[in-house]
Design a protein around this motif. Structure first.
Motif, mmCIF file in Angstrom:
data_model
loop_
_atom_site.group_PDB
_atom_site.id
_atom_site.type_symbol
_atom_site.label_atom_id
_atom_site.label_comp_id
_atom_site.label_asym_id
_atom_site.label_seq_id
_atom_site.Cartn_x
_atom_site.Cartn_y
_atom_site.Cartn_z
ATOM 1 N N VAL A 20 1.207 -1.131 0.203
ATOM 2 C CA VAL A 20 -0.219 -0.803 -0.205
ATOM 3 C C VAL A 20 0.594 0.905 -0.275
ATOM 4 O O VAL A 20 0.734 2.272 -1.344
ATOM 5 C CB VAL A 20 -0.842 -0.337 1.166
ATOM 6 N N VAL A 24 1.791 4.567 -3.190
ATOM 7 C CA VAL A 24 0.799 6.151 -2.427
ATOM 8 C C VAL A 24 0.986 6.640 -3.523
ATOM 9 O O VAL A 24 2.987 7.099 -3.499
ATOM 10 C CB VAL A 24 1.190 5.982 -1.084
ATOM 11 N N MET A 29 -3.718 13.404 -3.967
ATOM 12 C CA MET A 29 -4.223 13.219 -2.738
ATOM 13 C C MET A 29 -4.563 14.768 -2.498
ATOM 14 O O MET A 29 -3.616 15.489 -2.516
ATOM 15 C CB MET A 29 -4.065 12.912 -1.839
ATOM 16 N N GLU A 33 -7.064 13.802 2.445
ATOM 17 C CA GLU A 33 -7.459 12.628 2.602
ATOM 18 C C GLU A 33 -5.452 12.820 2.905
ATOM 19 O O GLU A 33 -5.750 10.829 3.510
ATOM 20 C CB GLU A 33 -7.061 11.930 0.807
ATOM 21 N N ALA A 34 -4.859 12.973 2.504
ATOM 22 C CA ALA A 34 -3.873 12.668 3.605
ATOM 23 C C ALA A 34 -3.441 12.594 4.862
ATOM 24 O O ALA A 34 -3.031 11.926 5.701
ATOM 25 C CB ALA A 34 -1.957 13.195 3.174
ATOM 26 N N CYS A 36 -6.007 11.969 6.850
ATOM 27 C CA CYS A 36 -6.533 10.433 7.647
ATOM 28 C C CYS A 36 -5.705 9.223 6.769
ATOM 29 O O CYS A 36 -6.088 8.692 7.929
ATOM 30 C CB CYS A 36 -7.944 10.017 5.990
ATOM 31 N N LEU A 37 -5.305 9.222 6.369
ATOM 32 C CA LEU A 37 -4.165 7.931 6.705
ATOM 33 C C LEU A 37 -3.202 8.634 7.086
ATOM 34 O O LEU A 37 -2.524 7.553 7.547
ATOM 35 C CB LEU A 37 -3.595 7.863 4.579
ATOM 36 N N LEU A 40 -4.354 7.284 10.709
ATOM 37 C CA LEU A 40 -4.881 5.128 10.326
ATOM 38 C C LEU A 40 -3.325 4.501 9.997
ATOM 39 O O LEU A 40 -3.221 3.786 10.981
ATOM 40 C CB LEU A 40 -4.979 4.836 9.136
ATOM 41 N N LEU A 41 -1.550 5.385 9.608
ATOM 42 C CA LEU A 41 -0.536 5.023 9.520
ATOM 43 C C LEU A 41 -0.267 5.047 10.862
ATOM 44 O O LEU A 41 1.006 4.221 11.711
ATOM 45 C CB LEU A 41 -0.165 5.463 8.597
#
Length: 170
Positions: A20, A24, A29, A33-34, A36-37, A40-41
């Motif tokens: 994933v 990227v 993005m 969006e970035a 949010c990612l 999560l990371l």
């Protein structure tokens, strides 16, 4: 879960995460969006750090790091984590202190402690064994590391004050 299954599951998760991340395309993005990612990371990073803290005392106790050619546990952890030996040594100390505290061990099983948070909590726990409850509560409330450090310092100071008072009475 059996160790072999656990190994396969973690290896699969790591490989998927690597795929994933390699796919990227940040330039495609939006900032949201970035954002949010990255969140999560960061969650994945805390879960990984918690797992490392849970398992490193087992590696150290068994001396397994010598089987892969490392002279010391900090050398081994530094090599596998890509950190300095000094940082690895600190993580190992924190992991050992965490293993002695059921509250901290439980928090590690929840996968929510970063190495920096674990260090702050573990250092305080070494002086003030009752400290984890309040400090873990602060982490759950989203306290910054600065706030957490301040609270840990107050916990350590109170424990030292109590110890001084006990010594004076004795």
């Amino acid at each position: 879960m059996p160790t072999a299954s656990l190994h396969k599951e973690i290896e699969s998760l790591v490989r998927r995460l690597q795929r994933v991340v390699s796919a990227v395309q940040p330039e495609a993005m939006t900032g949201d969006e970035a954002l949010c990612l990255v969140s999560l990371l960061a969650e994945a990073e805390r879960a990984s750090a918690s797992g490392i803290a849970l398992l490193t005392p087992v590696v150290v106790k068994a001396g397994s790091y010598t089987k892969v050619g490392h002279a010391s546990a900090p050398d081994w952890l530094g090599a596998v984590s890509g950190s300095s030996v000094g940082v690895a040594k600190g993580r190992l100390v924190s992991a050992e202190r965490a293993a002695a505290s059921p509250d901290v061990t439980e928090a590690l099983h929840d996968g929510q402690l970063s190495p920096a948070q674990l260090k702050i909590v573990a250092d305080a726990t070494g002086i003030a064994p009752e400290a984890p409850g309040a400090l873990l509560s602060l982490i759950a409330q989203g306290a910054s590391n600065q706030e957490l450090s301040g609270a840990a310092a107050r916990q350590r100071a109170a424990a030292r004050q109590l110890e001084c008072e006990r010594e004076r009475r004795a």
